[in-house]
Design a protein around this motif. Structure first.
Motif: not given
Length: 435
Positions: A118, A103-105, A39, A185, A189, A97-101
């Protein structure tokens, strides 16, 4: 029949074959770090394309890259403290979970400020990864296995960095630069679901039997996580020389390592004239070789310790020797051929990988009771100031001199200072005793 079996029979307890679930825990930690570096490496691989699309200068891209490290550094100590207080299961699972979200942003960013924000959110989440893993290792592994356990999860950074490049480049070429951020991301999850399904502390685990738990606890000088609260405030740790030496040495190591994570792809494209596709595959070489070297060096370290070599000497072999080899990065800029430069950079990265097992075993070696994640967070906090400075300094040097050579020399000098620090300032490796 081994020693544990005889003990069980003599006590009238039926023989129970020991499970080995702790190594599955090590693989889960490996997965967390691999995703962590996948990520954070997305932006490095996509940097040449993003700079061209949004007209960012090297200095601006340096600030975008380093924005991650501001929040990553700031949240090290809080995340380590939370991991020790609330448990690594909750903290690490929530962090991924936080950093995966986040990453998608990043895939939705369209200007300088949105990239900065971001990356800051990404750094907040990723801050918990290494401190949590240090605490998990202290709970799940006897002292004689910690170097191997540590290098397994630490090799996740080489694996994630290596396979990020061709994977991300392929996705960028076929689907645009935003796609890799969405895909990586989602992978995060999936890992969170596996973590919640399988991980607990040893005494609560459904997958580790009593024989394995006894094996772990009987092999630990300090039994982490078995009752009690923290022995010190986090800032009081800095009174101890070994803690200061750990922070200084790791700072110097990270200054060098983050060249590979941030500027190395751009170096291959701009300084060596490689295409994106070629860069993607060439950028795999140093981390893959380093991964292998790190595994071998950790096995040797545990082998030496099991044969009675003092822990201090074992750790310093990895730290001093690895950092000295890592300083060879300073010579890479003077090599004319691409093959020679990549070979030297691979040698340097492999040296840094040799020091990795000891770097992340030290918190479990020296921490007071129930403070391994906090000690790991403290040294990682200081070390990642190198992550803040490195991309900015390198970006500024490249912008002003139009050359990577001075930046590589400075990076090699930092690594050499780190080797001297571990050789002469780090004292005897033992647990801090607090009244």
């Amino acid at each position: 029949m081994n020693e544990n079996a005889y003990a069980q029979v003599n006590q009238g307890v039926p023989f129970q074959k020991r499970t080995n679930f702790r190594w599955k825990v090590a693989l889960l930690m490996f997965g967390a770090i691999a995703i962590n570096y996948l990520d954070r490496s997305n932006l490095s691989a996509a940097a040449p394309v993003i700079m061209k699309e949004f007209h960012f200068s090297a200095t601006e891209m340096g600030f975008i890259m380093s924005a991650f490290f501001f929040s990553y550094t700031l949240f090290q100590i809080p995340s380590g403290w939370l991991a020790d207080r609330l448990g690594q299961r909750l903290v690490l699972g929530g962090a991924v979970a936080w950093w995966s979200a986040a990453t998608m942003l990043i895939g939705l960013c369209n200007n300088f400020i949105s990239f900065i924000v971001s990356r800051i959110f990404l750094g907040i989440g990723e801050a918990a990864a290494y401190p949590s893993n240090a605490g998990v290792t202290a709970k799940w592994f006897p002292d004689r296995e910690r170097a191997r356990a540590t290098v397994i999860f630490d090799c996740g950074n080489k694996f994630g960095t290596a396979f990020a490049m061709p994977f991300i480049v392929w996705l960028m070429v076929h689907y645009g630069w935003k796609t890799p951020f969405i895909i990586s991301g989602l992978i995060g999850f999936v890992w969170v679901a596996l973590w919640w399904l399988y991980y607990t502390d040893p005494e609560k685990s459904k997958y580790a039997n009593q024989a394995e738990i006894d094996y772990i606890r009987n092999g630990q000088q300090l039994k982490e996580g078995i009752g009690g609260k923290a022995s010190l405030k986090w800032y009081q740790l800095l009174r101890y020389r070994n803690i200061r030496a750990m922070c200084i040495g790791f700072f110097m190591s990270n200054y060098a390592i983050y060249f590979y994570i941030t500027w190395f792809p751009t170096y291959l494209v701009q300084a060596r004239g490689m295409s994106l596709i070629k860069m993607g595959f060439v950028a795999m070489i140093p981390p893959l070789v380093a991964l292998t070297v790190g595994l071998i060096s950790a096995a040797i370290a545990d082998w030496l310790y099991a044969r009675g070599i003092p822990k201090t000497k074992v750790r310093k072999i990895n730290l001093v020797g690895g950092m000295l080899v890592g300083s060879s990065i300073a010579l890479a800029g003077f090599i004319q051929t691409d093959v020679g430069a990549v070979a030297l950079l691979t040698l340097s990265y492999s040296g840094l990988a040799c020091s990795g097992p000891a770097l992340w075993t030290l918190p479990g070696d020296v921490a007071p009771r129930n403070m391994t994640s906090t000690v790991g967070a403290l040294q990682n906090c200081v070390s990642n100031i190198g992550g803040i400075l490195g991309p900015i300094v390198t970006g500024y040097i490249v912008s002003t001199t139009h050359s990577f050579v001075p930046a590589l020399i400075i990076t090699g000098a930092a690594t050499l200072i780190g080797a001297l620090n571990y050789a002469f300032y780090l004292g005897e490796v033992k647990h801090i005793e607090v009244d």
